[in-house]
Design a protein around this motif. Structure first.
Motif, short mmCIF file in Angstrom:
data_model
loop_
_atom_site.label_atom_id
_atom_site.label_comp_id
_atom_site.label_asym_id
_atom_site.label_seq_id
_atom_site.Cartn_x
_atom_site.Cartn_y
_atom_site.Cartn_z
N ASP A 57 -1.51 8.02 -8.06
CA ASP A 57 -3.19 7.37 -7.87
C ASP A 57 -3.86 7.61 -9.17
O ASP A 57 -4.70 6.48 -9.27
CB ASP A 57 -3.14 7.63 -6.37
N ALA A 91 -1.89 -8.43 -5.49
CA ALA A 91 -1.61 -7.85 -4.01
C ALA A 91 -1.74 -6.21 -4.66
O ALA A 91 -2.25 -5.84 -5.34
CB ALA A 91 0.04 -7.31 -4.22
N ASN A 92 -2.40 -5.57 -3.32
CA ASN A 92 -2.84 -4.31 -3.42
C ASN A 92 -1.90 -3.20 -4.51
O ASN A 92 -0.96 -3.17 -4.03
CB ASN A 92 -3.55 -3.82 -2.00
N ARG A 93 -1.51 -2.67 -5.38
CA ARG A 93 -1.38 -1.48 -5.79
C ARG A 93 -1.04 -0.86 -5.15
O ARG A 93 -0.86 -0.14 -4.16
CB ARG A 93 -2.06 -0.64 -7.16
N SER A 122 -4.36 -11.96 -13.54
CA SER A 122 -5.03 -12.36 -12.86
C SER A 122 -5.36 -13.72 -12.49
O SER A 122 -5.24 -14.31 -11.90
CB SER A 122 -6.85 -11.39 -12.02
N THR A 146 -9.29 -3.91 -8.97
CA THR A 146 -8.22 -4.64 -8.30
C THR A 146 -8.68 -5.81 -8.32
O THR A 146 -9.26 -5.98 -9.69
CB THR A 146 -9.15 -4.43 -6.79
N THR A 206 2.71 -7.53 -8.45
CA THR A 206 2.07 -6.75 -7.30
C THR A 206 2.06 -5.27 -8.43
O THR A 206 3.04 -5.71 -8.82
CB THR A 206 3.42 -6.19 -6.36
N ASP A 234 -9.83 2.68 -10.24
CA ASP A 234 -8.05 2.04 -9.96
C ASP A 234 -8.97 0.19 -9.48
O ASP A 234 -9.58 -0.33 -9.29
CB ASP A 234 -8.09 1.77 -8.69
#
Length: 387
Positions: free
Chosen positions: A315, A333-335, A297, A328, A309, A326
């Motif tokens: 999940d 980008a979103n997983r 990041s 972020t 990504t 999870d």
């Protein structure tokens, strides 16, 4: 080599490998013949030979498959010869290995298959291998083995760790390369690993290791490494690294600790004033398997040319993981949930990209085949030997 000789070598090797337990029987026979005729060589190898036998057959298969690709095969063999200096290998040892391998192949090949022409073809192949590896070994000077001290052992998952060392003398490797590593808990059991940071004058080096079920070395690295342990390193190997064309856009795909050689390249690129576009897909079975999210990041936040990504096959995290369910990052980008090969192939052909894929061999092959089916040219792909 001419095409007929290549065909003879491939056909005879596949015939032996196709027999019941063929690869293991071939490897056991080879080492039995080698040690019987050259008992002084036994001390170069570990006490437990199971992994060694497996790697031998995979290495032979890799060479056999690339006999008609000298631009790829010969650099690999030269690097391998340079690395083998760490064993104290001498020119005479190549003759012993070649003779023992031919004897083992001859033993298991059908009588009608092992003709004089096949024997001659294998002799030519082994001469090529020996000559090229000796060129690599004799063409360099200086250290054949480097040493370093463990200064940090960070357990990032139950079965994964980041280990940082201080080298006695810096190693001049290219970001993306790998090297053989030996730890004190497993003497003579060298394993290939990729540094997760670029080479630097301070001699700081970092490795990411996942403990593999049945893996003698990986389990010891993750579970038994102590601060102050002394590790040994062989010569740098591999062709991964930044493209020769510095303007060519890149696609990187990493599974688990396969992020290490790709992260090293990203860290090196972050020091340059200009870079092409880079899209990194980093994946794992569970979301928590994407463990290096903070560093990735930070790199993405400071470098707009980089898109990251995350991808996970499921999940939910395993029951034993107690971190954030999870994580972020606004810089990523979103997983996406799915199988990595399908996810990457569904997002385009990537026909204009230099493509590097790093991870377990099944993941590399599956991702490569799915991308080729989606239109990615075969020439775009780069990955290290899958053994």
């Amino acid at each position: 080599m001419d095409s007929q000789s290549v065909s003879l070598v491939r056909a005879s090797f596949k015939a032996v490998a196709a027999q019941e337990d063929g690869p293991d029987r071939l490897a056991r026979s080879f080492y039995s013949i080698l040690f019987a005729h050259h008992p002084d060589l036994r001390d170069l190898f570990p006490a437990v030979m199971l992994s060694q036998r497996d790697r031998l057959v995979k290495a032979i298969a890799y060479v056999v498959d690339r006999l008609d690709e000298p631009d790829k095969l010969l650099p690999f063999l030269r690097q391998l010869g340079t690395d083998h200096r760490k064993y104290g290998v001498r020119d005479v040892h190549y003759v012993a290995v070649g003779d023992s391998l031919v004897a083992a192949l001859r033993k298991f090949a059908a009588n009608e298959l092992w003709t004089d022409a096949v024997d001659e073809a294998w002799t030519d192949v082994l001469d090529l291998i020996a000559t090229t590896m000796k060129e690599g070994a004799n063409g360099v000077s200086g250290a054949s083995v480097w040493a370093g001290t463990v200064i940090e052992h960070e357990r990032v998952l139950r079965n994964a760790a980041i280990i940082r060392l201080q080298l006695d003398v810096p190693i001049a490797y290219t970001a993306g390369q790998y090297m053989s590593v030996q730890i004190p808990q497993r003497p003579k059991m060298w394993r290939f690993m990729s540094p997760a940071n670029p080479a630097n004058d301070a001699g700081e080096i970092e490795f990411h290791i996942r403990s593999i079920a049945g893996g003698w070395v990986s389990q010891a690295m993750v579970g038994s490494t102590d601060i102050g342990d002394r590790w040994l390193f062989g010569s740098p190997l591999g062709e991964l690294g930044l493209p020769k064309d510095p303007t060519r856009d890149m696609l990187m795909v990493a599974s688990g600790t396969g992020i290490a050689p790709l992260r090293a390249q990203l860290m090196e690129m972050a020091q340059r004033p200009q870079n092409p576009r880079v899209h990194l897909f980093v994946c794992g079975h569970h979301p928590c398997d994407i463990y290096d999210i903070d560093v990735l990041s930070d790199i993405a936040a400071m470098n707009p040319w980089l898109t990251i990504t995350p991808v996970s096959e499921v999940d939910d995290n395993p029951w034993w993981f107690h971190g954030s369910q999870d994580r972020t990052s606004p810089a990523m980008a979103n997983r996406i949930t799915g199988q990595i090969g399908k996810v990457v192939a569904a997002l385009g052909s990537w026909a204009d990209r230099d493509v590097q894929i790093v991870g377990p061999p099944p993941m590399v092959q599956t991702t490569k085949f799915r991308m080729m089916a989606a239109g990615t040219p075969t020439a775009n792909f780069r990955h290290d030997p899958l053994f």
